[in-house]
Design a protein around this motif. Structure first.
Motif, PDB file in Angstrom:
ATOM      1  N   VAL A   3      16.886  27.826  54.168  1.00  0.00           N
ATOM      2  CA  VAL A   3      17.625  27.450  55.361  1.00  0.00           C
ATOM      3  C   VAL A   3      17.826  25.942  55.282  1.00  0.00           C
ATOM      4  O   VAL A   3      16.897  25.187  54.977  1.00  0.00           O
ATOM      5  N   VAL A   4      19.076  25.512  55.506  1.00  0.00           N
ATOM      6  CA  VAL A   4      19.424  24.097  55.457  1.00  0.00           C
ATOM      7  C   VAL A   4      20.254  23.785  56.707  1.00  0.00           C
ATOM      8  O   VAL A   4      21.263  24.447  56.965  1.00  0.00           O
ATOM      9  N   VAL A   5      19.816  22.782  57.467  1.00  0.00           N
ATOM     10  CA  VAL A   5      20.544  22.360  58.660  1.00  0.00           C
ATOM     11  C   VAL A   5      21.068  20.950  58.402  1.00  0.00           C
ATOM     12  O   VAL A   5      20.300  20.049  58.065  1.00  0.00           O
ATOM     13  N   THR A   6      22.386  20.784  58.545  1.00  0.00           N
ATOM     14  CA  THR A   6      23.002  19.480  58.290  1.00  0.00           C
ATOM     15  C   THR A   6      23.727  18.973  59.528  1.00  0.00           C
ATOM     16  O   THR A   6      24.176  19.744  60.366  1.00  0.00           O
ATOM     17  N   ASP A   7      23.833  17.650  59.596  1.00  0.00           N
ATOM     18  CA  ASP A   7      24.628  16.977  60.615  1.00  0.00           C
ATOM     19  C   ASP A   7      26.083  17.046  60.135  1.00  0.00           C
ATOM     20  O   ASP A   7      26.402  16.581  59.040  1.00  0.00           O
ATOM     21  N   ASN A   8      26.963  17.630  60.929  1.00  0.00           N
ATOM     22  CA  ASN A   8      28.359  17.798  60.502  1.00  0.00           C
ATOM     23  C   ASN A   8      29.116  16.482  60.374  1.00  0.00           C
ATOM     24  O   ASN A   8      30.088  16.404  59.630  1.00  0.00           O
ATOM     25  N   ARG A   9      28.692  15.454  61.085  1.00  0.00           N
ATOM     26  CA  ARG A   9      29.404  14.177  61.014  1.00  0.00           C
ATOM     27  C   ARG A   9      29.008  13.364  59.791  1.00  0.00           C
ATOM     28  O   ARG A   9      29.833  12.727  59.158  1.00  0.00           O
ATOM     29  N   THR A  10      27.719  13.381  59.443  1.00  0.00           N
ATOM     30  CA  THR A  10      27.224  12.519  58.365  1.00  0.00           C
ATOM     31  C   THR A  10      26.849  13.281  57.092  1.00  0.00           C
ATOM     32  O   THR A  10      26.591  12.661  56.072  1.00  0.00           O
ATOM     33  N   SER A  11      26.776  14.605  57.168  1.00  0.00           N
ATOM     34  CA  SER A  11      26.322  15.475  56.065  1.00  0.00           C
ATOM     35  C   SER A  11      24.842  15.282  55.736  1.00  0.00           C
ATOM     36  O   SER A  11      24.358  15.780  54.729  1.00  0.00           O
ATOM     37  N   GLU A  12      24.121  14.572  56.593  1.00  0.00           N
ATOM     38  CA  GLU A  12      22.688  14.372  56.393  1.00  0.00           C
ATOM     39  C   GLU A  12      21.944  15.688  56.611  1.00  0.00           C
ATOM     40  O   GLU A  12      22.217  16.421  57.566  1.00  0.00           O
ATOM     41  N   SER A  16      15.227  21.489  56.167  1.00  0.00           N
ATOM     42  CA  SER A  16      15.418  22.317  54.976  1.00  0.00           C
ATOM     43  C   SER A  16      14.076  22.885  54.546  1.00  0.00           C
ATOM     44  O   SER A  16      13.082  22.163  54.500  1.00  0.00           O
ATOM     45  N   ARG A  17      14.069  24.173  54.247  1.00  0.00           N
ATOM     46  CA  ARG A  17      12.848  24.787  53.724  1.00  0.00           C
ATOM     47  C   ARG A  17      13.160  26.166  53.153  1.00  0.00           C
ATOM     48  O   ARG A  17      14.170  26.771  53.467  1.00  0.00           O
ATOM     49  N   ARG A  18      12.233  26.642  52.318  1.00  0.00           N
ATOM     50  CA  ARG A  18      12.327  27.996  51.782  1.00  0.00           C
ATOM     51  C   ARG A  18      11.905  28.974  52.881  1.00  0.00           C
ATOM     52  O   ARG A  18      10.955  28.727  53.609  1.00  0.00           O
ATOM     53  N   MET A  19      12.618  30.072  52.990  1.00  0.00           N
ATOM     54  CA  MET A  19      12.283  31.084  53.983  1.00  0.00           C
ATOM     55  C   MET A  19      11.248  32.057  53.434  1.00  0.00           C
ATOM     56  O   MET A  19      11.174  32.277  52.220  1.00  0.00           O
ATOM     57  N   GLY A  20      10.464  32.624  54.322  1.00  0.00           N
ATOM     58  CA  GLY A  20       9.487  33.635  53.938  1.00  0.00           C
ATOM     59  C   GLY A  20      10.180  34.920  53.504  1.00  0.00           C
ATOM     60  O   GLY A  20      11.337  35.171  53.867  1.00  0.00           O
ATOM     61  N   PRO A  21       9.482  35.766  52.745  1.00  0.00           N
ATOM     62  CA  PRO A  21      10.105  36.976  52.195  1.00  0.00           C
ATOM     63  C   PRO A  21      10.584  37.965  53.257  1.00  0.00           C
ATOM     64  O   PRO A  21      11.525  38.715  53.013  1.00  0.00           O
ATOM     65  N   GLY A  54      30.928  21.774  64.967  1.00  0.00           N
ATOM     66  CA  GLY A  54      29.768  21.554  65.827  1.00  0.00           C
ATOM     67  C   GLY A  54      29.041  20.277  65.447  1.00  0.00           C
ATOM     68  O   GLY A  54      29.412  19.573  64.500  1.00  0.00           O
ATOM     69  N   ASP A  55      27.996  19.966  66.187  1.00  0.00           N
ATOM     70  CA  ASP A  55      27.154  18.817  65.851  1.00  0.00           C
ATOM     71  C   ASP A  55      26.337  19.088  64.589  1.00  0.00           C
ATOM     72  O   ASP A  55      26.163  18.206  63.754  1.00  0.00           O
ATOM     73  N   ILE A  56      25.831  20.331  64.485  1.00  0.00           N
ATOM     74  CA  ILE A  56      25.016  20.699  63.321  1.00  0.00           C
ATOM     75  C   ILE A  56      25.501  22.033  62.754  1.00  0.00           C
ATOM     76  O   ILE A  56      26.156  22.807  63.436  1.00  0.00           O
ATOM     77  N   ARG A  57      25.154  22.260  61.493  1.00  0.00           N
ATOM     78  CA  ARG A  57      25.474  23.525  60.834  1.00  0.00           C
ATOM     79  C   ARG A  57      24.199  24.066  60.196  1.00  0.00           C
ATOM     80  O   ARG A  57      23.505  23.354  59.466  1.00  0.00           O
ATOM     81  N   VAL A  58      23.915  25.335  60.483  1.00  0.00           N
ATOM     82  CA  VAL A  58      22.774  26.027  59.900  1.00  0.00           C
ATOM     83  C   VAL A  58      23.318  26.942  58.808  1.00  0.00           C
ATOM     84  O   VAL A  58      24.205  27.754  59.064  1.00  0.00           O
ATOM     85  N   GLU A  59      22.801  26.783  57.589  1.00  0.00           N
ATOM     86  CA  GLU A  59      23.237  27.616  56.467  1.00  0.00           C
ATOM     87  C   GLU A  59      22.039  28.286  55.809  1.00  0.00           C
ATOM     88  O   GLU A  59      20.965  27.688  55.700  1.00  0.00           O
ATOM     89  N   PHE A  60      22.265  29.512  55.358  1.00  0.00           N
ATOM     90  CA  PHE A  60      21.279  30.248  54.574  1.00  0.00           C
ATOM     91  C   PHE A  60      21.831  30.341  53.167  1.00  0.00           C
ATOM     92  O   PHE A  60      22.914  30.888  52.953  1.00  0.00           O
ATOM     93  N   ARG A  61      21.095  29.769  52.206  1.00  0.00           N
ATOM     94  CA  ARG A  61      21.565  29.632  50.829  1.00  0.00           C
ATOM     95  C   ARG A  61      20.564  30.247  49.852  1.00  0.00           C
ATOM     96  O   ARG A  61      19.360  30.117  50.041  1.00  0.00           O
ATOM     97  N   VAL A  69      27.582  28.063  47.463  1.00  0.00           N
ATOM     98  CA  VAL A  69      27.276  29.469  47.713  1.00  0.00           C
ATOM     99  C   VAL A  69      26.324  29.552  48.901  1.00  0.00           C
ATOM    100  O   VAL A  69      25.190  29.100  48.816  1.00  0.00           O
ATOM    101  N   ILE A  70      26.835  30.092  50.009  1.00  0.00           N
ATOM    102  CA  ILE A  70      25.968  30.296  51.169  1.00  0.00           C
ATOM    103  C   ILE A  70      26.017  31.770  51.560  1.00  0.00           C
ATOM    104  O   ILE A  70      27.023  32.442  51.369  1.00  0.00           O
ATOM    105  N   TRP A  71      24.911  32.262  52.057  1.00  0.00           N
ATOM    106  CA  TRP A  71      24.818  33.651  52.493  1.00  0.00           C
ATOM    107  C   TRP A  71      25.440  33.791  53.886  1.00  0.00           C
ATOM    108  O   TRP A  71      26.151  34.722  54.179  1.00  0.00           O
TER     109      TRP A  71
END
Length: 90
Positions: A3-12, A16-21, A54-61, A69-71
């Motif tokens: 899971v990776v969460v980024t700021d849409n304005r700055t791309s920061e 970010s972390r690995r998800m559990g099984p 949006g202000d932020i984007r949540v992606e599952f990769r 490549v995002i899920w």
């Protein structure tokens, strides 16, 4: 899966972390974590928020550093003190 969460304005990358099984891909849960870190909350949405607006984007990769490549992905807006919500200010 990551899971990776980024700021849409700055791309920061804000989170970010690995998800559990057996962990569910619940974008709102991770958006709430980031909002808490920024001392605000997630604004209610009355429908689809276009990607990148949006202000932020949540992606599952499948791979942490591969944004090609995002899920799944979803955008969220922060609700700040004084934002208008219907008939009252918060």
């Amino acid at each position: 899966m990551f899971v990776v969460v980024t700021d849409n304005r700055t791309s920061e990358v804000l989170y970010s972390r690995r998800m559990g099984p057996h962990e569910k891909m619940e974008a709102r849960k991770f958006a709430d974590i980031v909002a808490d870190q920024h001392f605000c909350s997630i604004a209610p949405s009355d429908g689809h928020i276009p990607s990148g607006s949006g202000d932020i984007r949540v992606e599952f990769r499948p791979r942490k550093n591969d944004s090609l490549v995002i899920w799944s992905g979803e955008d969220f807006y922060f609700r700040h003190e004084g934002d208008y919500t219907g008939d009252r200010h918060v």
